[in-house]
Design a protein around this motif. Structure first.
Motif, PDB file in Angstrom:
ATOM      1  N   THR A 256     -30.741   4.511  69.999  1.00 23.10           N
ATOM      2  CA  THR A 256     -32.092   4.536  70.570  1.00 23.10           C
ATOM      3  C   THR A 256     -32.482   5.959  70.953  1.00 23.10           C
ATOM      4  O   THR A 256     -33.602   6.407  70.678  1.00 23.10           O
ATOM      5  N   GLN A 257     -31.549   6.695  71.572  1.00 20.90           N
ATOM      6  CA  GLN A 257     -31.829   8.097  71.919  1.00 20.90           C
ATOM      7  C   GLN A 257     -32.091   8.921  70.666  1.00 20.90           C
ATOM      8  O   GLN A 257     -33.013   9.738  70.623  1.00 20.90           O
ATOM      9  N   TRP A 258     -31.260   8.706  69.645  1.00 20.01           N
ATOM     10  CA  TRP A 258     -31.440   9.419  68.377  1.00 20.01           C
ATOM     11  C   TRP A 258     -32.827   9.134  67.811  1.00 20.01           C
ATOM     12  O   TRP A 258     -33.537  10.037  67.375  1.00 20.01           O
ATOM     13  N   ALA A 259     -33.235   7.847  67.841  1.00 19.56           N
ATOM     14  CA  ALA A 259     -34.545   7.467  67.308  1.00 19.56           C
ATOM     15  C   ALA A 259     -35.675   8.098  68.119  1.00 19.56           C
ATOM     16  O   ALA A 259     -36.686   8.538  67.548  1.00 19.56           O
ATOM     17  N   MET A 260     -35.512   8.184  69.436  1.00 19.85           N
ATOM     18  CA  MET A 260     -36.557   8.802  70.268  1.00 19.85           C
ATOM     19  C   MET A 260     -36.661  10.299  69.962  1.00 19.85           C
ATOM     20  O   MET A 260     -37.770  10.862  69.951  1.00 19.85           O
ATOM     21  N   ASN A 261     -35.521  10.948  69.702  1.00 18.11           N
ATOM     22  CA  ASN A 261     -35.554  12.358  69.304  1.00 18.11           C
ATOM     23  C   ASN A 261     -36.315  12.519  67.984  1.00 18.11           C
ATOM     24  O   ASN A 261     -37.092  13.469  67.808  1.00 18.11           O
ATOM     25  N   MET A 262     -36.059  11.595  67.055  1.00 19.36           N
ATOM     26  CA  MET A 262     -36.737  11.660  65.753  1.00 19.36           C
ATOM     27  C   MET A 262     -38.232  11.390  65.913  1.00 19.36           C
ATOM     28  O   MET A 262     -39.070  12.011  65.233  1.00 19.36           O
ATOM     29  N   GLU A 263     -38.581  10.473  66.821  1.00 23.77           N
ATOM     30  CA  GLU A 263     -39.995  10.131  67.020  1.00 23.77           C
ATOM     31  C   GLU A 263     -40.809  11.338  67.504  1.00 23.77           C
ATOM     32  O   GLU A 263     -42.005  11.431  67.240  1.00 23.77           O
ATOM     33  N   ALA A 264     -40.143  12.246  68.213  1.00 28.09           N
ATOM     34  CA  ALA A 264     -40.850  13.418  68.730  1.00 28.09           C
ATOM     35  C   ALA A 264     -41.399  14.289  67.602  1.00 28.09           C
ATOM     36  O   ALA A 264     -42.303  15.100  67.827  1.00 28.09           O
ATOM     37  N   HIS A 265     -40.855  14.111  66.383  1.00 28.62           N
ATOM     38  CA  HIS A 265     -41.278  14.972  65.260  1.00 28.62           C
ATOM     39  C   HIS A 265     -41.741  14.193  64.040  1.00 28.62           C
ATOM     40  O   HIS A 265     -42.437  14.744  63.183  1.00 28.62           O
ATOM     41  N   HIS A 266     -41.338  12.920  63.939  1.00 29.70           N
ATOM     42  CA  HIS A 266     -41.562  12.218  62.666  1.00 29.70           C
ATOM     43  C   HIS A 266     -42.199  10.843  62.829  1.00 29.70           C
ATOM     44  O   HIS A 266     -42.061   9.995  61.940  1.00 29.70           O
ATOM     45  N   GLY A 267     -42.881  10.584  63.919  1.00 28.30           N
ATOM     46  CA  GLY A 267     -43.572   9.304  64.056  1.00 28.30           C
ATOM     47  C   GLY A 267     -42.660   8.176  64.506  1.00 28.30           C
ATOM     48  O   GLY A 267     -41.521   8.392  64.922  1.00 28.30           O
ATOM     49  N   ASP A 268     -43.185   6.966  64.398  1.00 23.63           N
ATOM     50  CA  ASP A 268     -42.511   5.785  64.964  1.00 23.63           C
ATOM     51  C   ASP A 268     -41.166   5.499  64.292  1.00 23.63           C
ATOM     52  O   ASP A 268     -41.058   5.466  63.067  1.00 23.63           O
ATOM     53  N   PHE A 269     -40.156   5.297  65.100  1.00 21.10           N
ATOM     54  CA  PHE A 269     -38.839   4.863  64.624  1.00 21.10           C
ATOM     55  C   PHE A 269     -38.458   3.514  65.236  1.00 21.10           C
ATOM     56  O   PHE A 269     -38.031   2.614  64.536  1.00 21.10           O
ATOM     57  N   LEU A 270     -38.575   3.396  66.565  1.00 18.78           N
ATOM     58  CA  LEU A 270     -38.071   2.199  67.244  1.00 18.78           C
ATOM     59  C   LEU A 270     -38.838   0.946  66.835  1.00 18.78           C
ATOM     60  O   LEU A 270     -38.237  -0.080  66.492  1.00 18.78           O
ATOM     61  N   GLY A 271     -40.153   1.014  66.864  1.00 22.57           N
ATOM     62  CA  GLY A 271     -40.955  -0.140  66.466  1.00 22.57           C
ATOM     63  C   GLY A 271     -40.771  -0.463  64.996  1.00 22.57           C
ATOM     64  O   GLY A 271     -40.632  -1.636  64.611  1.00 22.57           O
ATOM     65  N   PHE A 272     -40.717   0.587  64.178  1.00 23.19           N
ATOM     66  CA  PHE A 272     -40.521   0.397  62.741  1.00 23.19           C
ATOM     67  C   PHE A 272     -39.147  -0.217  62.472  1.00 23.19           C
ATOM     68  O   PHE A 272     -39.012  -1.131  61.648  1.00 23.19           O
ATOM     69  N   GLY A 273     -38.134   0.281  63.177  1.00 26.08           N
ATOM     70  CA  GLY A 273     -36.776  -0.235  62.972  1.00 26.08           C
ATOM     71  C   GLY A 273     -36.674  -1.701  63.336  1.00 26.08           C
ATOM     72  O   GLY A 273     -35.997  -2.477  62.655  1.00 26.08           O
ATOM     73  N   LYS A 274     -37.340  -2.101  64.421  1.00 25.70           N
ATOM     74  CA  LYS A 274     -37.307  -3.517  64.811  1.00 25.70           C
ATOM     75  C   LYS A 274     -37.991  -4.375  63.757  1.00 25.70           C
ATOM     76  O   LYS A 274     -37.501  -5.468  63.412  1.00 25.70           O
ATOM     77  N   GLU A 275     -39.122  -3.896  63.231  1.00 20.65           N
ATOM     78  CA  GLU A 275     -39.822  -4.648  62.199  1.00 20.65           C
ATOM     79  C   GLU A 275     -38.966  -4.798  60.946  1.00 20.65           C
ATOM     80  O   GLU A 275     -38.920  -5.869  60.329  1.00 20.65           O
ATOM     81  N   ILE A 276     -38.259  -3.721  60.580  1.00 22.93           N
ATOM     82  CA  ILE A 276     -37.352  -3.784  59.428  1.00 22.93           C
ATOM     83  C   ILE A 276     -36.265  -4.811  59.675  1.00 22.93           C
ATOM     84  O   ILE A 276     -35.937  -5.627  58.807  1.00 22.93           O
ATOM     85  N   PHE A 277     -35.698  -4.777  60.873  1.00 21.26           N
ATOM     86  CA  PHE A 277     -34.617  -5.704  61.197  1.00 21.26           C
ATOM     87  C   PHE A 277     -35.098  -7.154  61.169  1.00 21.26           C
ATOM     88  O   PHE A 277     -34.378  -8.060  60.736  1.00 21.26           O
ATOM     89  N   MET A 278     -36.327  -7.393  61.593  1.00 23.04           N
ATOM     90  CA  MET A 278     -36.832  -8.755  61.684  1.00 23.04           C
ATOM     91  C   MET A 278     -37.351  -9.298  60.353  1.00 23.04           C
ATOM     92  O   MET A 278     -37.341 -10.512  60.137  1.00 23.04           O
ATOM     93  N   SER A 279     -37.839  -8.409  59.460  1.00 23.33           N
ATOM     94  CA  SER A 279     -38.539  -8.934  58.283  1.00 23.33           C
ATOM     95  C   SER A 279     -38.086  -8.363  56.950  1.00 23.33           C
ATOM     96  O   SER A 279     -38.393  -8.960  55.910  1.00 23.33           O
ATOM     97  N   GLN A 280     -37.419  -7.228  56.925  1.00 24.57           N
ATOM     98  CA  GLN A 280     -36.996  -6.647  55.647  1.00 24.57           C
ATOM     99  C   GLN A 280     -35.887  -7.516  55.036  1.00 24.57           C
ATOM    100  O   GLN A 280     -34.837  -7.719  55.656  1.00 24.57           O
ATOM    101  N   PRO A 281     -36.086  -8.019  53.810  1.00 29.00           N
ATOM    102  CA  PRO A 281     -35.083  -8.912  53.195  1.00 29.00           C
ATOM    103  C   PRO A 281     -33.675  -8.320  53.153  1.00 29.00           C
ATOM    104  O   PRO A 281     -32.690  -9.051  53.298  1.00 29.00           O
ATOM    105  N   ALA A 282     -33.562  -7.005  52.972  1.00 25.57           N
ATOM    106  CA  ALA A 282     -32.232  -6.399  52.865  1.00 25.57           C
ATOM    107  C   ALA A 282     -31.423  -6.526  54.152  1.00 25.57           C
ATOM    108  O   ALA A 282     -30.185  -6.435  54.125  1.00 25.57           O
ATOM    109  N   PHE A 283     -32.099  -6.714  55.279  1.00 24.11           N
ATOM    110  CA  PHE A 283     -31.392  -6.820  56.555  1.00 24.11           C
ATOM    111  C   PHE A 283     -31.185  -8.262  57.021  1.00 24.11           C
ATOM    112  O   PHE A 283     -30.506  -8.497  58.029  1.00 24.11           O
TER     113      PHE A 283
END
Length: 369
Positions: free
Chosen positions: A162-189
């Protein structure tokens, strides 16, 4: 109580020990769990089992305190080691920010990490929750202690990711919300999500450990925290690589203690789940009496007919193919992001080079996929 019985129940510090094996870890670890004369009961548990009851697993042992953690972690040594590890991770995050590593990452790599790595925090948290089930029901303080520390590690990983994702969000947009959506709906997960959810409703604490430490984690952990990490280094992502360096150390210990435990249990010759109480001098134990009620007589409970080795083999045969299938489903995401790693080939290499040797050393049969 007879003389021999009293001698067997003497405090561990007073028992005759081989001085070569007596150490601080054993002194503060072994026999903390009370097996008899507990003060509380499960009044809402229809099974009428005791607090620390051999019937919470199909496995049998004549001495549930016989297992020893290869690392000999107890509270002080574990927290001291993990404090250093946490400082390494924090320093790595700070250096990555100070040296502008994060903001200069290749956009294509950022998208791959966002999609593949961020959802792992949900899997790690789910595993930490079910390890707390193991902590509650496992017999043997040394087993419960390893599960406790591994659960802490898993919780810590979820927070570090989560900390890593927040660091990435400071420069590259949403990570945490996107990651949750991937986990909930992406077929590969979805196969991985289904796997962890099935583990979460698995009741036998021994089976939970097999489903996590002997099957899923060696596959998923080596693929992501080792192989995916090599790709991170090729892209100059020391921000992620430094985190994975700490996680790999944790992962190796989780595998070491679990394979040591199940290797020991596979050799166990106990024929009854009550052999351990008998070894304490309670051969004719009539059941305890407390709160005006008599506990269910353990001798009226049907014995598990299978040997430990057969039970462990059954569990590995049940969970390993599921874990392999679930992790292999990530291959579509690696292909979508043009990552130079063939997941199917990587899993075969992991199985041959990192998993098969551990099963062989533990003396546990392994079929593989």
């Amino acid at each position: 109580m007879s003389g021999p019985q009293r001698e067997m129940l003497e405090p561990i510090r007073k028992q005759p020990w081989d001085w070569k094996t007596k150490n601080e870890y054993e002194e503060v670890t072994v026999r903390q769990q009370p097996y008899l004369h507990g003060h509380y009961r499960h009044i809402f548990d229809e099974r009428d089992y005791d607090i620390f009851d051999p019937r919470y697993t199909r496995l049998k042992s004549s001495d549930w305190e016989a297992f020893r953690d290869p690392k000999k972690y107890w509270y002080t040594t574990y927290t001291s080691d993990r404090k250093k590890m946490a400082e390494q991770v924090e320093n790595n995050f700070s250096q990555a920010e100070e040296f502008h590593v994060i903001e200069h990452l290749d956009p294509s790599w950022v998208e791959a990490a966002r999609t593949i790595y961020t959802p792992l925090r949900h899997l790690e948290y789910g595993e930490s929750v079910q390890l707390q089930h193991v902590i509650r029901y496992a017999l043997g303080t040394s087993i419960e202690q390893c599960s406790t520390f591994q659960s802490f590690d898993k919780t810590g990983r979820a927070q570090w990711i989560t900390q890593w994702a927040m660091n990435m969000e400071a420069h590259h947009g949403d990570f945490l919300g996107f990651g949750k959506e991937i986990f909930m709906s992406q077929p590969a997960f979805q196969a991985l999500r289904s796997y962890v959810e099935e583990v979460l409703v698995t009741d036998d604490w021994g089976e939970v450990l097999v489903a996590l430490n002997l099957t899923l984690d060696p596959l998923l952990g080596n693929l992501i925290y080792r192989d995916f990490n090599r790709l991170a280094l090729k892209h100059g992502d020391t921000h992620l690589a430094g985190l994975n360096y700490a996680i790999i150390k944790q992962m190796d210990w989780h595998a070491d203690w679990a394979f040591a435990l199940f290797g020991l249990l596979a050799e166990e010759r106990a024929t009854s789940r009550w052999d351990y109480l008998k070894s304490l001098g309670y051969e004719d134990w009539p059941g305890d009496y407390r709160w005006g009620m008599t506990l269910s007589d353990p001798r009226n409970t049907p014995e598990e007919p299978m040997h430990n080795r057969e039970i462990i083999n059954e569990w590995v045969g049940k969970w390993y193919p599921k874990a392999y299938h679930a992790v292999s489903q990530l291959s579509s995401l690696f292909e979508r992001h043009n990552l130079q790693l063939n997941v199917q080939e990587a899993l075969q290499a992991i199985q041959k080079e990192r998993i098969e040797p551990k099963y062989k050393n533990a003396g546990i049969a392994f079929q593989g996929v």
